[in-house]
Design a protein around this motif. Sequence first.
Motif, PDB file in Angstrom:
ATOM      1  N   TYR A 173      -4.399  -4.608  -0.276  1.00 21.92           N
ATOM      2  CA  TYR A 173      -3.961  -3.988  -1.529  1.00 21.92           C
ATOM      3  C   TYR A 173      -2.664  -3.215  -1.303  1.00 21.92           C
ATOM      4  O   TYR A 173      -1.692  -3.332  -2.049  1.00 21.92           O
ATOM      5  CB  TYR A 173      -5.067  -3.063  -2.042  1.00 21.92           C
ATOM      6  CG  TYR A 173      -4.659  -2.252  -3.253  1.00 21.92           C
ATOM      7  CD1 TYR A 173      -4.736  -2.804  -4.528  1.00 21.92           C
ATOM      8  CD2 TYR A 173      -4.200  -0.943  -3.117  1.00 21.92           C
ATOM      9  CE1 TYR A 173      -4.354  -2.066  -5.639  1.00 21.92           C
ATOM     10  CE2 TYR A 173      -3.819  -0.202  -4.215  1.00 21.92           C
ATOM     11  CZ  TYR A 173      -3.897  -0.760  -5.480  1.00 21.92           C
ATOM     12  OH  TYR A 173      -3.510  -0.036  -6.575  1.00 21.92           O
ATOM     13  N   PHE A 224       4.974  -4.642  -1.030  1.00 27.02           N
ATOM     14  CA  PHE A 224       5.823  -5.825  -1.214  1.00 27.02           C
ATOM     15  C   PHE A 224       6.343  -5.880  -2.653  1.00 27.02           C
ATOM     16  O   PHE A 224       7.522  -6.143  -2.898  1.00 27.02           O
ATOM     17  CB  PHE A 224       5.021  -7.093  -0.858  1.00 27.02           C
ATOM     18  CG  PHE A 224       5.837  -8.352  -0.864  1.00 27.02           C
ATOM     19  CD1 PHE A 224       7.134  -8.385  -0.371  1.00 27.02           C
ATOM     20  CD2 PHE A 224       5.298  -9.536  -1.345  1.00 27.02           C
ATOM     21  CE1 PHE A 224       7.879  -9.562  -0.351  1.00 27.02           C
ATOM     22  CE2 PHE A 224       6.031 -10.721  -1.342  1.00 27.02           C
ATOM     23  CZ  PHE A 224       7.324 -10.721  -0.843  1.00 27.02           C
ATOM     24  N   ARG A 241       0.297  -5.536  -0.655  1.00 20.06           N
ATOM     25  CA  ARG A 241       0.760  -6.123  -1.910  1.00 20.06           C
ATOM     26  C   ARG A 241       1.604  -5.133  -2.697  1.00 20.06           C
ATOM     27  O   ARG A 241       2.653  -5.466  -3.259  1.00 20.06           O
ATOM     28  CB  ARG A 241      -0.429  -6.523  -2.781  1.00 20.06           C
ATOM     29  CG  ARG A 241      -1.061  -7.860  -2.435  1.00 20.06           C
ATOM     30  CD  ARG A 241      -2.371  -8.017  -3.188  1.00 20.06           C
ATOM     31  NE  ARG A 241      -2.237  -7.781  -4.611  1.00 20.06           N
ATOM     32  CZ  ARG A 241      -3.217  -7.341  -5.411  1.00 20.06           C
ATOM     33  NH1 ARG A 241      -4.421  -7.108  -4.900  1.00 20.06           N
ATOM     34  NH2 ARG A 241      -3.024  -7.170  -6.679  1.00 20.06           N
ATOM     35  N   LYS A 242       1.111  -3.891  -2.713  1.00 15.33           N
ATOM     36  CA  LYS A 242       1.797  -2.847  -3.475  1.00 15.33           C
ATOM     37  C   LYS A 242       3.196  -2.608  -2.893  1.00 15.33           C
ATOM     38  O   LYS A 242       4.181  -2.547  -3.627  1.00 15.33           O
ATOM     39  CB  LYS A 242       0.959  -1.566  -3.407  1.00 15.33           C
ATOM     40  CG  LYS A 242       1.343  -0.510  -4.414  1.00 15.33           C
ATOM     41  CD  LYS A 242       0.310   0.605  -4.404  1.00 15.33           C
ATOM     42  CE  LYS A 242       0.739   1.753  -5.308  1.00 15.33           C
ATOM     43  NZ  LYS A 242      -0.234   2.854  -5.254  1.00 15.33           N
TER      44      LYS A 242
END
Lengths: 200, 295
Positions: free
Chosen positions: A170, A176, A173-174
Motif C-alpha cells: 500500500y 509511486f 503504491r502511494k
Amino acid sequence: MKRAFASRIEWRTSRWESPVPDDTDRFEAVYRATYDEIIAYAGRRCDSPQDAADVVAETFTVVWRKMDELPPGAEARLWVYGVARNVLADHRRSALRHQARHRELDAEMADLYGDPADHNVELNAIAQVFGTLSDDDRELLSLVAWEGLDRKEIATMLGLSRNAVRIRLYRARKRFSLALDEADVRSTPATAIVPAGRAQ
Amino acid sequence: MKAIDEINELLRPLARIGTDEPVGLAGGARAQALFTDIIAQERQPTTAGPPRRLRDRYRARPTLLGLAASVVLALGAVLGPSLLGYGDGTSISYANSAVEIREEADTYVARIKDPYADQRRFSEAFRALGLNVEIKVIPVSPASVGKIVMMQGAGPFHIRREPADCDLADSGCFMAVTVPVALKGAIRFDLGRPAKPGESYENEWQSATRAGEQLAGAKVSGRSVDDVLAEVRKRGLTAEFSLVSVGEGSYELKPLAADQVGANWIVYKVASVRVGVVRLQVTPERNPALEYESD
C-alpha cells in the motif's frame, strides 16, 4: 468391511514401484520448473546480461547446496525466488568490482541485452520515476507487476506476514503514485503512457 | 492513489523481459550445461549464516564463470528482441514431452500428452511443482479407459478428457488429471489408456462383467467353472485361469494351466486379458475369506 477388504486386495495385485527421488532428482525438478522464471527475474533487475548470468548461476548453486531446506509444494518456487533475491542483493554490493573486471565483455553483452525503454519517451518517464523509489518499494511493485506474485506468495518469499506485505505494498503504491504526480506524468487506461501536456 | 492494476499496467512495459510470454529456455542445451556443472559440485553442509560474497565463490570455483557464460548467451537470445505487452494470467506451470501442467484456480491440471512415455516423465513434472505424485498410464479394458483405475492417497482428484468426451483412441484426445495445488503427502495413481492391438490389459483386478466389458452383465462370482465357461463360450471368448491364494486381508494370483482346473472349482472373479480373452480367478473350493459378488 467388505469395501475395505476389497481395496486391500486390489492394492496387492498392482505393481507399484517405490518412488524415492534423491536430491538430484528433486534439484533437477525444481531447476527445470524455475529456470525460466529466475532468468527473467535476474534479467529484469540486472543492468547487464553478465550480471544476470552471474545471479542465475549463483542462485541455482545455492539452491543445490541447500536442497535440505527446500520446502515442499508451491513454496519451493517462492523459496528459489527468495534465494535469487538474496544473491542479487549480494551481487549488487560487489557490482563495482565486477564492472572493472568484465567491462569489455559487458559492453558486448549490452548490445545483445537491448533496452526497450530507450526508444520510448513515455516509458522513460515512467522508468525515471520508478527509479526514484527505494529498492524495497521497487521490488514489491515489480514482484506483483512482473513476476505476477500475489500478496500471499510475496509474504512467503520474503518471510513476512501477509498483513505486513499488504501494508508495505500500500505504501509503495502511494509513494509511486505521488512521485508520478510530482513528475507530472499521466497515464491512460491503455498501454500508452504520455507525459502531461501531451495527452490526446 | 493509483489502483494496483493501474500500477501493474504502468510497470509491465518496463520489464526488460516481457511478462506475457514464457522464456522457454529451461529445456535447452545451455540450461542443461549449467545444471550439469552445478550438480558436479560437492554438496556442502548448510550454513546458517549469510552467503559468502559472490566473487569470493567464483574465485574458489573457476568453473562457475564458464557456466555463467552459457547463461549469458541464453539471456542474449531472450533479451535481444523487445518484449512489451501484458500477460493474460494463464501460464504453463511445467511441461515436458510427456505431460503439460497448468494452474487453474487452486488446482494443477496435468494433461497427458504422451500416454506411452516413460512414467518418470510424469513424476518429474509434478516434482518440479513440489508435489509427490506418481502416475502410471497402463493399458486397460474398455470400461476403464480414461479413468483412474488405481489410487493410493486421499484427496479430491478428477480425471477428464480434453476436448470433453473425445475418443482416447484419437491422437487429438488427451486425459487430464486434476490435483489440488495444496496437496500434502504422496499420491500414486494409475490411469487407463486404450490397449494397442494384441496388447494385454493390466487392470486384472477389475471385473470383466462391468458394463462395456466382454462379459457385461454376466453372473460369475461364486459360480462353478463349468457354468462360467459356458457363458464365456456363448460370447465367443476364450478363457485362461489363475489361482487365488488368500493371505492376511489380501490375495495373490498365480498362473494356472487349464488342465489343472476342475469343472466344479469356484470362480471368484473374471477379468479381461485382452480382446477375446478373459481370465477366470478360481479356487478349488468356495473360500469363506473371499467376498463373492453374489453374496
